[in-house]
Enzyme design. Sequence first.
Site, mmCIF file in Angstrom:
data_model
loop_
_atom_site.group_PDB
_atom_site.id
_atom_site.type_symbol
_atom_site.label_atom_id
_atom_site.label_comp_id
_atom_site.label_asym_id
_atom_site.label_seq_id
_atom_site.Cartn_x
_atom_site.Cartn_y
_atom_site.Cartn_z
ATOM 1 N N ASP A 22 0.793 -1.239 0.000
ATOM 2 C CA ASP A 22 0.000 0.000 0.000
ATOM 3 C C ASP A 22 0.824 1.287 0.000
ATOM 4 O O ASP A 22 0.492 2.245 0.717
ATOM 5 C CB ASP A 22 -0.940 0.008 1.208
ATOM 6 C CG ASP A 22 -1.911 -1.155 1.209
ATOM 7 O OD1 ASP A 22 -1.970 -1.887 0.205
ATOM 8 O OD2 ASP A 22 -2.599 -1.350 2.232
ATOM 9 N N LYS A 131 -6.324 -4.940 -3.741
ATOM 10 C CA LYS A 131 -6.947 -5.634 -2.605
ATOM 11 C C LYS A 131 -8.018 -4.742 -1.982
ATOM 12 O O LYS A 131 -7.840 -3.526 -1.890
ATOM 13 C CB LYS A 131 -5.905 -6.063 -1.567
ATOM 14 C CG LYS A 131 -5.195 -4.938 -0.830
ATOM 15 C CD LYS A 131 -4.162 -5.526 0.128
ATOM 16 C CE LYS A 131 -3.469 -4.464 0.963
ATOM 17 N NZ LYS A 131 -4.347 -3.808 1.950
ATOM 18 N N CYS A 164 -2.341 -3.170 7.493
ATOM 19 C CA CYS A 164 -2.311 -4.034 6.306
ATOM 20 C C CYS A 164 -1.073 -4.925 6.241
ATOM 21 O O CYS A 164 -1.158 -6.065 5.780
ATOM 22 C CB CYS A 164 -2.423 -3.190 5.049
ATOM 23 S SG CYS A 164 -4.028 -2.348 4.897
#
Length: 227
Positions: A22, A131, A164
């Site tokens: 991310d 995702k 995450c």
Amino acid sequence: MLPARPEPLSVAVEETAVVVVDMQNAYASPGGYLDIAGFDISGAKAAISAIAETVEAARAAGVTVIYFQNGWDKDYVEAGGPGSPNWHKSNALKTMRKKPELQGQLLAKGGWDYALVDQLAPQPGDIVVPKPRYSGFFNSQFDSILRARGIRNLVFCGIATNVCVESTLRDGFHLEYFGILLEDATHQAGPEYVQKAAIYNVETFFGWVSTVADFRRAFAQIPPKED
């Protein structure tokens, strides 16, 4: 052999992937979602530099590089409605409900917030995996991508360590993957103690902890795999 805590780990090039979690404007840039939501992103700049070093070393050694991009369609159907815990807990969604003028801007596919930071643009041969939730294993092709390539070792870097990154590493543990966290190539969402807690959890329960320098040294000593 990769130096790590609590013990060194044997990692073969062809069985290893660097997983960049991310590294989007949402999490690493001023004016992105985390910044707007009130989280301290001052550590993101150092994380970007450390990750750039990591992926450079990985590519030179022939290690697979995989990028995650977290987010949803522009109408947020993929984010879930009030019947989803994600609707209640996602700080991006909550921020947009508090500030309706931001609707459609945070973590929406195709937008600036969703885009990977310029400094970490994927290169030919890298893999990008969208995702919709914290864990990269949920509702994605990640597991299939790894198994098709015989990858067993996942070297994690990115933001946020305690959300995450840790979520994906934990899920990988339960799926029999060896997870290694590069502690100096990550940044947390929240106070410094949550970074320390995430590192403790990984080292003690779910995987191994290493550094960018140790990763670079270890893989510089391994000949690149042949095409």
